[in-house]
Design a protein around this motif. Structure first.
Motif, PDB file in Angstrom:
ATOM      1  N   VAL A  44       2.363   0.330  -6.733  1.00 17.44           N
ATOM      2  CA  VAL A  44       3.735  -0.144  -6.580  1.00 17.44           C
ATOM      3  C   VAL A  44       4.347   0.684  -5.457  1.00 17.44           C
ATOM      4  O   VAL A  44       4.315   1.912  -5.494  1.00 17.44           O
ATOM      5  CB  VAL A  44       4.554   0.029  -7.883  1.00 17.44           C
ATOM      6  N   ASP A  45       4.899   0.000  -4.441  1.00 15.07           N
ATOM      7  CA  ASP A  45       5.458   0.742  -3.305  1.00 15.07           C
ATOM      8  C   ASP A  45       6.890   1.200  -3.597  1.00 15.07           C
ATOM      9  O   ASP A  45       7.428   0.980  -4.679  1.00 15.07           O
ATOM     10  CB  ASP A  45       5.353  -0.063  -2.008  1.00 15.07           C
ATOM     11  N   ASP A  46       7.488   1.859  -2.623  1.00 21.13           N
ATOM     12  CA  ASP A  46       8.802   2.473  -2.815  1.00 21.13           C
ATOM     13  C   ASP A  46       9.967   1.490  -2.844  1.00 21.13           C
ATOM     14  O   ASP A  46      11.104   1.902  -3.049  1.00 21.13           O
ATOM     15  CB  ASP A  46       9.047   3.535  -1.739  1.00 21.13           C
ATOM     16  N   ILE A  47       9.710   0.199  -2.634  1.00 22.92           N
ATOM     17  CA  ILE A  47      10.772  -0.802  -2.792  1.00 22.92           C
ATOM     18  C   ILE A  47      10.533  -1.682  -4.013  1.00 22.92           C
ATOM     19  O   ILE A  47      11.259  -2.638  -4.245  1.00 22.92           O
ATOM     20  CB  ILE A  47      10.978  -1.650  -1.516  1.00 22.92           C
ATOM     21  N   GLY A  48       9.477  -1.374  -4.794  1.00 21.78           N
ATOM     22  CA  GLY A  48       9.240  -2.068  -6.057  1.00 21.78           C
ATOM     23  C   GLY A  48       8.292  -3.249  -5.993  1.00 21.78           C
ATOM     24  O   GLY A  48       8.179  -3.986  -6.965  1.00 21.78           O
ATOM     25  N   THR A  49       7.583  -3.428  -4.872  1.00 21.71           N
ATOM     26  CA  THR A  49       6.595  -4.506  -4.776  1.00 21.71           C
ATOM     27  C   THR A  49       5.290  -4.057  -5.413  1.00 21.71           C
ATOM     28  O   THR A  49       4.806  -2.960  -5.138  1.00 21.71           O
ATOM     29  CB  THR A  49       6.349  -4.891  -3.306  1.00 21.71           C
ATOM     30  N   LEU A  50       4.708  -4.917  -6.263  1.00 24.78           N
ATOM     31  CA  LEU A  50       3.400  -4.646  -6.855  1.00 24.78           C
ATOM     32  C   LEU A  50       2.338  -5.169  -5.899  1.00 24.78           C
ATOM     33  O   LEU A  50       2.221  -6.376  -5.699  1.00 24.78           O
ATOM     34  CB  LEU A  50       3.245  -5.366  -8.200  1.00 24.78           C
ATOM     35  N   HIS A  51       1.597  -4.270  -5.295  1.00 19.43           N
ATOM     36  CA  HIS A  51       0.516  -4.680  -4.403  1.00 19.43           C
ATOM     37  C   HIS A  51      -0.720  -4.917  -5.263  1.00 19.43           C
ATOM     38  O   HIS A  51      -1.177  -4.009  -5.957  1.00 19.43           O
ATOM     39  CB  HIS A  51       0.277  -3.623  -3.324  1.00 19.43           C
ATOM     40  N   CYS A  52      -1.225  -6.162  -5.226  1.00 19.45           N
ATOM     41  CA  CYS A  52      -2.282  -6.580  -6.141  1.00 19.45           C
ATOM     42  C   CYS A  52      -3.535  -7.020  -5.395  1.00 19.45           C
ATOM     43  O   CYS A  52      -3.455  -7.538  -4.278  1.00 19.45           O
ATOM     44  CB  CYS A  52      -1.793  -7.736  -7.006  1.00 19.45           C
ATOM     45  N   ILE A  53      -4.662  -6.794  -6.051  1.00 18.19           N
ATOM     46  CA  ILE A  53      -5.952  -7.290  -5.583  1.00 18.19           C
ATOM     47  C   ILE A  53      -6.367  -8.353  -6.595  1.00 18.19           C
ATOM     48  O   ILE A  53      -6.576  -8.050  -7.773  1.00 18.19           O
ATOM     49  CB  ILE A  53      -7.000  -6.169  -5.512  1.00 18.19           C
TER      50      ILE A  53
END
Length: 88
Positions: A44-53
């Motif tokens: 999860v990045d610092d703006i709240g986006t869940l980076h998913c594979i």
């Protein structure tokens, strides 16, 4: 959508690396991942986006409160429906 620091920290705790999700629907992406696709949270990045594979090989950011998804509990057929209240 951007979240304050407190909300981002909550998202990081709620969706740690390896959390399995099922994407129900992406709302604002021109090339969305197909509904029903399974994947795992990478970070999860610092703006709240869940980076998913995703299991189909795609990688894409999922935005809580914008994109529709639910958590898959490992070792169980059951899922946990996400009812996110973004008004924290």
């Amino acid at each position: 959508m951007y979240y304050d620091h407190k909300k981002v920290e909550w998202l990081k705790e709620r969706y740690p690396e390896g959390t399995r999700i099922c994407l129900n629907r992406m709302n604002d992406d021109p090339f969305p991942v197909e509904s029903g696709t399974l994947g795992r949270v990478d970070h999860v990045d610092d703006i709240g986006t869940l980076h998913c594979i995703f299991d189909n090989g795609r990688t894409l950011g999922v935005i809580p409160g914008v994109d529709d998804f639910h958590v898959i509990r490992e070792g169980s057929e059951q899922t946990e429906e996400e009812e996110m209240n973004m008004s924290m």
